[in-house]
Design a protein around this motif. Structure first.
Motif, PDB file in Angstrom:
ATOM      1  N   UNK A 121      -4.189   2.442   3.674  1.00  0.00           N
ATOM      2  CA  UNK A 121      -3.031   2.395   4.142  1.00  0.00           C
ATOM      3  C   UNK A 121      -3.355   1.778   5.806  1.00  0.00           C
ATOM      4  N   UNK A 144       0.975  -1.258  -0.048  1.00  0.00           N
ATOM      5  CA  UNK A 144      -0.033   0.055   0.032  1.00  0.00           C
ATOM      6  C   UNK A 144       1.016   1.379   0.112  1.00  0.00           C
ATOM      7  N   UNK A 145       0.699   2.347  -0.898  1.00  0.00           N
ATOM      8  CA  UNK A 145       1.369   3.380  -0.929  1.00  0.00           C
ATOM      9  C   UNK A 145       1.169   4.244   0.123  1.00  0.00           C
ATOM     10  N   UNK A 146       0.318   4.161   0.952  1.00  0.00           N
ATOM     11  CA  UNK A 146       0.024   4.950   2.048  1.00  0.00           C
ATOM     12  C   UNK A 146      -0.479   6.408   1.772  1.00  0.00           C
TER      13      UNK A 146
END
Ligand code: FMN
Ligand code: SF4
Ligand code: FES
Lengths: 429, 179
Positions: free
Chosen positions: A346, A338-340
């Motif tokens: 996230x 997950x890129x956040x």
């Protein structure tokens, strides 16, 4: 019948001379005599679907390019191949790089683009080198460069290596990455066809999608369509991994029954084992039970069954596999990737990871299957990119279809004071 | 990709405070020429960031703050942007790694073929944990995600090469052969 896999076993198939002996670069010559719109029409007729995962019809995507926009247009080939269970584009790039280049040339002519980027995952060092060599050969022959095949049409192809981020396979993340930024996905719309690389109209297509384009030109759209199933034209590469006798990549018609792929082409399961579950389309695709494999492998049939064809990465689980632990592997992966950017994705993937870790540690609670489902359902529809859903759907699939296994795992491994430090999670993963 | 959520921002701040002053990094003339050729390929200078960082990692082994500064100067970008990129992608090493960087896949298809057992075996054999380097600087061990060789699982990467259909014996032979 073989189309894109036809040359895989030929010695030196990656060389231009060998490719031309097999009829290579005849299709681009034919295409350059066609009106670009005619090519797009053929691709629409062919029912060629996007084979990177989403299955969007390729010809329709191409026709979304805005008319009258003076900015340059770009073609970006997605060679990130990050979806766990998927290993097919590698074969095209290793054994038939000129097929991909011919597809790029035809697509570029059709959409009037003069620059193509091949965004290739960083770990494909060997494939990147093979592509560079093929590009150099094609340039030397006058097939790429200022005037391709003598026509007043310049075309450059640039190989661009990623650097280890699953999310960069998502097309808008990929474009940010190509622009030298962190690979954060962009909100859509605008779609890349309207505003993509450097805010210019951009077509993003998977390696395999582009590699079928020469075949659409050779066979004609109608004939290509007839090779597949309804609205799913032609053939595709199925990657089969996990508990089968002959894991591998098989080119078969769209709509081939999943049972046939597993038991005939991939050699069935090892002696004495029985089938428990199958992920049909890469790790993001909801799992199917052994009772659900009499299904045609095409985008529409799998969507109807509540799963997806995705990248056609088929992962087979036999009766010896603990599916709670298998799901833990997937949850850990999505939490890691997950890129956040979006809070639900996230935090949600992080919470699912914590819950599945405590389940594996023997501290699972009876409510944990429902806790997982609740979190997964709260991510869906609340994220910028489809990774949120990709992380949630497998959880919903596994927990719903194999609920008894989760409950039993929690009941039998339950400890009163599970030590949080001695993590079986780490051992299992 | 490393999901550190908001801690990413904190980390950038912490790093910039604690970074000790280091010698500036300088490309060899050959690498500098290569860098210029890379930048010339792209319609925007920023787009050359990943290939420049790959080149820098090849030259220096890892991306230190000094190397980030070198990339920033070449690309005419703020060094904080470069740091943001370096921290996003798992392939960029922020610390030195061993002569052989062993990266074993732990994702689903490899997991089904005993990747956890092989990871344990590697740890024992090398005497290090995941993320560590042997004291002689020869091996670094990392666990990574799918390498797209699932049909030949289990798989691992050693520097630029991918090795598949792994067994404990195959790993032992390989490690013995790496000098
Ligand atoms: C998280 C995520 C990862 C993806 N990874 C890939 C990938 O590795 N390769 C790929 O071709 N498409 C991948 N896709 C799909 C792309 O976003 C995009 O749909 C595709 O490249 C379009 O090409 P196609 O229409 O030819 O399939 C991914 C999508 C998501 C959401
Ligand atoms: S859904 Fe997840 S991966 Fe996608 S943009 Fe949001 S946080 Fe990033
Ligand atoms: S899961 Fe290990 S290579 Fe794909």
């Amino acid at each position: 019948m073989k189309l894109v896999s036809r040359n895989f076993a030929t010695p030196d198939s990656h060389k231009l001379a060998v490719y031309e002996q097999s009829g290579g670069y005849a299709r681009i010559r034919k295409a350059l005599e066609m009106e670009p719109q005619k090519i797009i029409d053929e691709v629409i007729t062919s029912n060629l679907r996007g084979l990177g995962g989403a299955g969007f019809p390729a010809g329709r995507k191409w026709s979304f390019l805005p008319k009258g926009n003076p900015k340059p247009r770009y073609l970006v080939v997605n060679a990130d191949e990050g979806e766990p269970g998927t290993c097919k584009d590698k074969y095209i790039m290793t054994y038939d790089p000129h097929l991909l280049l011919e597809g790029i040339m035809i697509a570029s002519w059709a959409i009037n683009s003069h620059t193509c980027f091949i965004y290739i995952r960083g770990e494909y060092v060997k494939q990147a080198r093979i592509l560079e060599e093929a590009i150099a050969e094609a340039k030397a022959a006058g097939y790429l460069g200022d005037k391709i095949f003598g026509k007043d049409f310049p075309l450059e192809v640039i190989v661009h290596r990623g650097a280890g981020a699953y999310i960069c396979g998502e097309e808008t993340s990929l474009l940010n990455s190509l622009e030298g930024q962190r690979g954060w996905p962009r909100l859509k719309p605008p779609f890349p066809a309207v505003e993509g690389y450097l805010a210019c109209p951009t077509i993003v297509n998977n390696v395999e999608t582009i590699s079928y384009v020469p075949w659409v030109i050779e066979l004609g759209g109608q004939k290509f369509a007839e090779l597949g199933s309804e609205r799913n034209g032609g053939l595709r590469l199925y990657s089969v991994s996990g508990c089968v006798n002959k894991p591998g990549v098989y080119e078969l018609p769209m709509g081939t029954p999943l049972r046939e792929i597993i038991f005939e082409h991939a050699g069935g399961l090892p002696e004495g084992r029985t089938l428990k579950a199958v992920i049909p389309g890469g790790s993001s695709a909801p799992v199917l039970t052994a009772a659900e494999i009499d299904i045609p492998m095409d985008f529409d049939s799998l969507a109807k069954a509540g799963s997806m064809l995705g990248s056609a990465g088929i992962i087979v689980f036999d009766d010896s596999v603990n599916l709670v632990e298998a799901l833990a592997v997937l949850i850990r992966f999505y939490a890691h990737e997950s890129c956040g950017q979006c809070t639900p994705c996230r935090e949600g993937t992080g919470w699912m990871r914590k819950i599945i870790a405590r389940v594996l540690d023997g501290g699972g609670r009876p409510a944990d299957p429902d806790n997982l489902l609740r979190i997964a359902n709260n991510i869906i529809g609340r994220s910028i990119c489809p990774l949120g859903e990709a992380a949630s759907l497998p959880v919903i699939g596994f927990v719903t279809k194999f609920r008894a296994e989760f409950e039993e795992y929690i009941a039998t491994s339950r400890k009163v004071d599970a030590p949080a430090t001695t993590s079986r999670m780490a051992a299992a993963l | 990709m490393k999901n550190d959520g908001y801690s990413v921002t904190n980390k950038i701040m912490a790093d910039s405070i604690t970074t000790e002053q280091t010698q500036p990094a300088v490309f060899s003339p050959a690498a500098f020429k290569e860098a210029e050729a890379i930048i010339a390929r792209y319609p925007s200078r920023d787009s050359a960031t990943l290939p420049i960082l790959h080149l820098a990692q090849r030259e220096f082994g890892y991306i230190s703050p000094a190397v980030e500064q070198l990339a920033a100067d070449l690309l005419q970008r703020p060094v904080t942007d470069i740091h943001g990129v370096v921290t996003f992608y798992t392939m960029f090493n922020q610390k030195p790694v061993g002569k052989y960087h062993i990266q074993i896949c732990r994702n689903i298809s490899c997991w089904l073929k005993n990747a956890p057992g092989l990871l344990e075996h590697l740890k024992n054999r090398l005497g290090i944990d995941v993320g560590e380097t042997t004291p002689d600087g020869k091996f670094t061990l990392t666990a990574i995600e799918c390498l797209a060789h699932c049909e030949q699982a289990p798989a691992m990467q050693v520097n630029d090469d991918i090795i598949t259909n792994l067994t404990k014996e195959k790993i032992d032979t390989l490690i013995g052969d790496l000098k």
